[in-house]
Enzyme design. Sequence first.
Site, short mmCIF file in Angstrom:
data_model
loop_
_atom_site.label_atom_id
_atom_site.label_comp_id
_atom_site.label_asym_id
_atom_site.label_seq_id
_atom_site.Cartn_x
_atom_site.Cartn_y
_atom_site.Cartn_z
CG ASP A 262 -2.04 -0.93 1.17
OD1 ASP A 262 -1.98 -1.83 0.32
OD2 ASP A 262 -2.99 -0.78 1.96
CG HIS A 407 2.15 0.00 4.46
ND1 HIS A 407 1.86 -0.91 5.44
CD2 HIS A 407 1.03 0.73 4.26
CE1 HIS A 407 0.60 -0.73 5.84
NE2 HIS A 407 0.06 0.26 5.15
ZN ZN Z 1 -2.70 3.08 3.26
#
Ligand code: ZN
Length: 453
Positions: A262, A407
């Site tokens: 992400d 992430h």
């Molecule tokens: Zn996010």
Amino acid sequence: MFKRLPFKRIKWPGWVVLILLGIFIVIGIGKWVGDSSAKGVQSKDKAETTIEFKQDTEETDRYTMLINTPVIENSSLAEAIQEWVTNQKETFLSEVKAEKDNLGSGYRAHLTIQVDAKKGANDTTSLIFHSYHLVNKVSGENYVKMFTMNATHERLQLTDLLTNYGETLDAIRSNLKEQLKQNDKIKNDLINQKLNNVLQEPNTWNWLVSETSLIIYMEKSKITENKTGTIEIKIPLEEKRAAQRERSILKSGEKYVALTFDDGPNPDVTPRVLKILKQHDAKATFFMLGSQVEKHPSLAAKVAQDGHEIGNHTDRHINLTKLEKSQLVKEVLNSRQEIEKATGQTPTLIRPPYGEMNSEVEQVAKINGSSLILWSVDSRDWKSKNAKAINEVVLKEVVSGSIILLHDVHPTTAEALPKLITTLKEEGYHFLTVSQLLLTQEKYSAGTDYGKS
Ligand code: ZN
């Protein structure tokens, strides 16, 4: 009754040509094939189609006509085209008649009909006609008409196509209506009565079908009071076709996992992640922020080129449940557009920031033909920023079918990745994109809410 004249004998004001160019840009279809406009009579397309085009011209003291048409043998399609062209000419001639006192003695009205062919999915070709009427006005009127045909040049009606794709007309209608009502460029000008009338007549719509979408070109004049030009609406058709394509790669009894990254693309971390994934021949899903894609479009394109799936993580990472509907739509659409622009992929997955969503978020996802995707294993990489801790958390919680949240903005996440992938492989896991994984679970439908809170 048409005389064949060389193109150059008609004196066109330069701005007519400029306006025509403008129309093509406004309509925004790339990769035109078979454009016969500049080459005169009988130009043959070199690339993909075998359609020939002919050009007819006629001129009098009061008007000029320049009409390009394809040479089509199939009679019902040829008739439909002829009928539309004749109707355009009759309309134009009645306009000329009404203005006859102002025409002649050096000033003439012009009718120009151009046609282009664009290849669609499954051997379809769409013929796109632009008709431009200029009759004693500063700006003329534009009309667009499209005919779509199959490989043997038979006309396809939208209703036939939808049956083949298993889409329902009502679903298409409501999607189209919602997208128009949310579109900043037109929503304040829509006339409901007009829109409803147009929606009732799907076989009059201008459309073409790409690999992933049904693309509809609505003439603004048909749905507003006084707007002109065309608006393009894309309706994703991806789900069912992707489902058919990819079901075959999945085997029962195997273990599957989806890695998701992400908040990128990030110029420091994303290239490292891509390199590691490539070394291990693993595919993943990147939920990108539109604002990041805008800053690093070539990096986003690289992710797509490497065969990974790209999901929409909204534009600026705002909690969607805290936004007004129009802002919420903007967050989703802006990001989708940035992703499309940079990668050529239309995302079919949305991951709402912080996993926060409500019924409005669900509705917006549905209109975008997208599934809402959360996760089932949170690596907490954003918190620990420690490669060892990331591995421990994931390997403790992972089961077959897990969607793992990572992430690609923290260097420690890239650092954790080689060990993580190697260990998961040793445990027998295969790496799938989220869309592929959802197929194994038969949860692949718009609005899917996957994962634990
Ligand atoms: Zn996010």
